[in-house]
Write an enzyme that holds these catalytic residues in place. Structure first.
Site, mmCIF file in Angstrom:
data_model
loop_
_atom_site.group_PDB
_atom_site.id
_atom_site.type_symbol
_atom_site.label_atom_id
_atom_site.label_comp_id
_atom_site.label_asym_id
_atom_site.label_seq_id
_atom_site.Cartn_x
_atom_site.Cartn_y
_atom_site.Cartn_z
ATOM 1 N N PRO A 68 -56.729 -102.583 -59.363
ATOM 2 C CA PRO A 68 -55.394 -103.179 -59.749
ATOM 3 C C PRO A 68 -55.079 -103.359 -61.213
ATOM 4 O O PRO A 68 -56.014 -103.915 -61.868
ATOM 5 C CB PRO A 68 -55.310 -104.229 -58.725
ATOM 6 C CG PRO A 68 -56.454 -104.224 -57.573
ATOM 7 C CD PRO A 68 -57.506 -103.323 -58.684
ATOM 8 N N GLU A 69 -53.921 -102.887 -61.595
ATOM 9 C CA GLU A 69 -53.342 -103.194 -62.924
ATOM 10 C C GLU A 69 -52.436 -104.365 -62.765
ATOM 11 O O GLU A 69 -52.108 -104.943 -61.927
ATOM 12 C CB GLU A 69 -52.869 -101.963 -63.798
ATOM 13 C CG GLU A 69 -54.263 -100.836 -63.504
ATOM 14 C CD GLU A 69 -53.420 -99.273 -64.186
ATOM 15 O OE1 GLU A 69 -52.700 -99.560 -64.998
ATOM 16 O OE2 GLU A 69 -54.231 -98.517 -63.588
ATOM 17 N N LYS A 94 -54.798 -108.917 -66.127
ATOM 18 C CA LYS A 94 -55.174 -108.777 -64.572
ATOM 19 C C LYS A 94 -55.930 -110.180 -63.729
ATOM 20 O O LYS A 94 -56.474 -109.676 -62.756
ATOM 21 C CB LYS A 94 -56.154 -107.336 -64.636
ATOM 22 C CG LYS A 94 -55.669 -106.446 -65.353
ATOM 23 C CD LYS A 94 -56.614 -105.218 -65.492
ATOM 24 C CE LYS A 94 -56.130 -103.964 -66.325
ATOM 25 N NZ LYS A 94 -56.973 -102.784 -66.343
ATOM 26 N N HIS A 140 -66.522 -107.315 -45.073
ATOM 27 C CA HIS A 140 -66.274 -107.258 -46.461
ATOM 28 C C HIS A 140 -65.442 -108.712 -47.208
ATOM 29 O O HIS A 140 -65.083 -108.621 -48.116
ATOM 30 C CB HIS A 140 -65.350 -106.169 -46.780
ATOM 31 C CG HIS A 140 -65.834 -104.622 -46.178
ATOM 32 N ND1 HIS A 140 -67.041 -104.307 -46.867
ATOM 33 C CD2 HIS A 140 -65.327 -103.709 -45.489
ATOM 34 C CE1 HIS A 140 -67.295 -103.184 -46.298
ATOM 35 N NE2 HIS A 140 -66.325 -102.713 -45.497
ATOM 36 N N ARG A 164 -66.512 -103.248 -52.797
ATOM 37 C CA ARG A 164 -67.550 -102.964 -53.769
ATOM 38 C C ARG A 164 -68.466 -104.205 -54.350
ATOM 39 O O ARG A 164 -69.105 -104.058 -55.032
ATOM 40 C CB ARG A 164 -66.952 -102.063 -54.572
ATOM 41 C CG ARG A 164 -66.261 -100.872 -54.013
ATOM 42 C CD ARG A 164 -65.642 -100.105 -55.158
ATOM 43 N NE ARG A 164 -66.763 -99.470 -55.884
ATOM 44 C CZ ARG A 164 -66.404 -98.400 -57.000
ATOM 45 N NH1 ARG A 164 -65.216 -98.062 -57.131
ATOM 46 N NH2 ARG A 164 -67.514 -97.783 -57.656
ATOM 47 N N ARG A 171 -62.874 -91.703 -68.632
ATOM 48 C CA ARG A 171 -61.687 -91.916 -67.598
ATOM 49 C C ARG A 171 -61.007 -90.637 -67.098
ATOM 50 O O ARG A 171 -60.764 -89.678 -68.130
ATOM 51 C CB ARG A 171 -60.585 -92.995 -68.178
ATOM 52 C CG ARG A 171 -61.367 -94.039 -68.420
ATOM 53 C CD ARG A 171 -61.347 -95.112 -67.597
ATOM 54 N NE ARG A 171 -61.540 -96.609 -67.995
ATOM 55 C CZ ARG A 171 -60.752 -97.607 -67.499
ATOM 56 N NH1 ARG A 171 -59.877 -97.587 -66.685
ATOM 57 N NH2 ARG A 171 -61.308 -98.910 -68.196
#
EC number: 3.2.2.23
Length: 273
Positions: free
Chosen positions: A2-3, A59, A92, A111, A263
């Site tokens: 997420p940005e 962020k 999770h 993750r 990237r």
């Protein structure tokens, strides 16, 4: 990951949901997610605190409590969900803030890369994570003069420079590609090779794209949803990111993808110079 537009929308939805809630229990199921403080101390500091509001810097999400502030970074897959205490806890779910009203703010992360740390109230500016951040692209602190100075100082690729959180806070891989396309600049161009006109185009594109992305709820290109479970809509506006081999919306040339400093990077070889 997420940005800024995605994190801002998470912040906005959390701000509607959690202020006024008092923490009576904290469960940390993955201790490595708590940084700078031992997990048991983290828990001890938060029990009895009331959430007063939710802010954002770059962020990072900032939860202001009665006597302290929590810094949270979502990393790749982190999500906050407000749920009833009786709802099933997924595998999770790694951190749970239980409130006196029998609801829970749960942090989910497939993750397990997300992090949290606690600092003095409004003291995030003294943390290593926040201290190094540059200006926000949608604030008056983000000026063309300072941006141009930073760009001209580095021989790195302009996309790499845009990803440097010290130059501008909150831009990530998706929006860096879109900014370079909007500015008609190849992402691998050396930053210090850009003309003043090109730098100005990148500056303006950064502000306009980030503004629209925030307004549209961010981009859901993988699993992103806000804290109310809603998808972003800016992915429908993306012109190059994730568009490999598709025709450019401007000239019809197939969009290319390269690796730039590890990237995945998308661009139009005709429109961008």
């Amino acid at each position: 990951m997420p940005e800024m537009p995605e994190v801002e929308n998470v912040r906005a939805t959390l701000q509607e949901l959690v202020p006024g809630k008092k923490i009576d229990q904290v469960i940390v199921r993955v201790p490595k997610m708590i940084v700078s403080t031992p997990p048991d101390e983290f828990v001890h500091m938060l029990v009895g605190q009331e959430i007063e509001g939710v802010r954002r810097r770059g962020k990072f999400l900032l939860f202001d409590l009665t006597n302290c502030t929590i810094l949270s970074h979502l990393r790749m897959e982190g999500k906050f969900r407000l749920m009833d205490e009786n709802e099933e806890v997924s595998k999770h779910t790694h951190i749970i803030f239980h409130f006196e009203d029998h609801t829970e703010l749960r942090f989910l992360d497939v993750r397990k890369f997300g992090t949290m740390e606690v600092t003095n109230k409004y003291g995030e500016g003294e943390t290593r994570s926040i201290k190094k951040l540059g200006p926000e692209p949608l604030t008056q602190a983000f000026t063309l003069t300072d941006f141009a100075t930073g760009v001209k100082k580095t021989s790195r690729a302009i996309k790499t420079a845009l990803l440097d959180q010290k130059l501008v806070a909150g831009v990530g891989n998706i929006y860096a590609d879109e900014i370079c396309f909007e500015a008609k600049v190849r992402p691998e161009r050396a930053a210090n090779s850009l003309s003043d006109k090109e730098i100005k185009r990148i500056f303006k594109a950064t502000k306009s794209i980030m503004t629209e992305a925030v307004a549209l709820g961010g981009s859901t290109v993988r699993t992103y949803v806000n804290s109310q479970g809603k998808l972003g809509q800016y992915q429908n506006k993306l012109k190059v990111y994730g568009k490999t081999d598709e025709p450019c919306v401007v000239c019809g040339t197939p969009i290319e993808k390269i690796k730039l400093n590890g990237r995945g990077t998308h661009f139009c070889p005709n429109c961008q110079k």
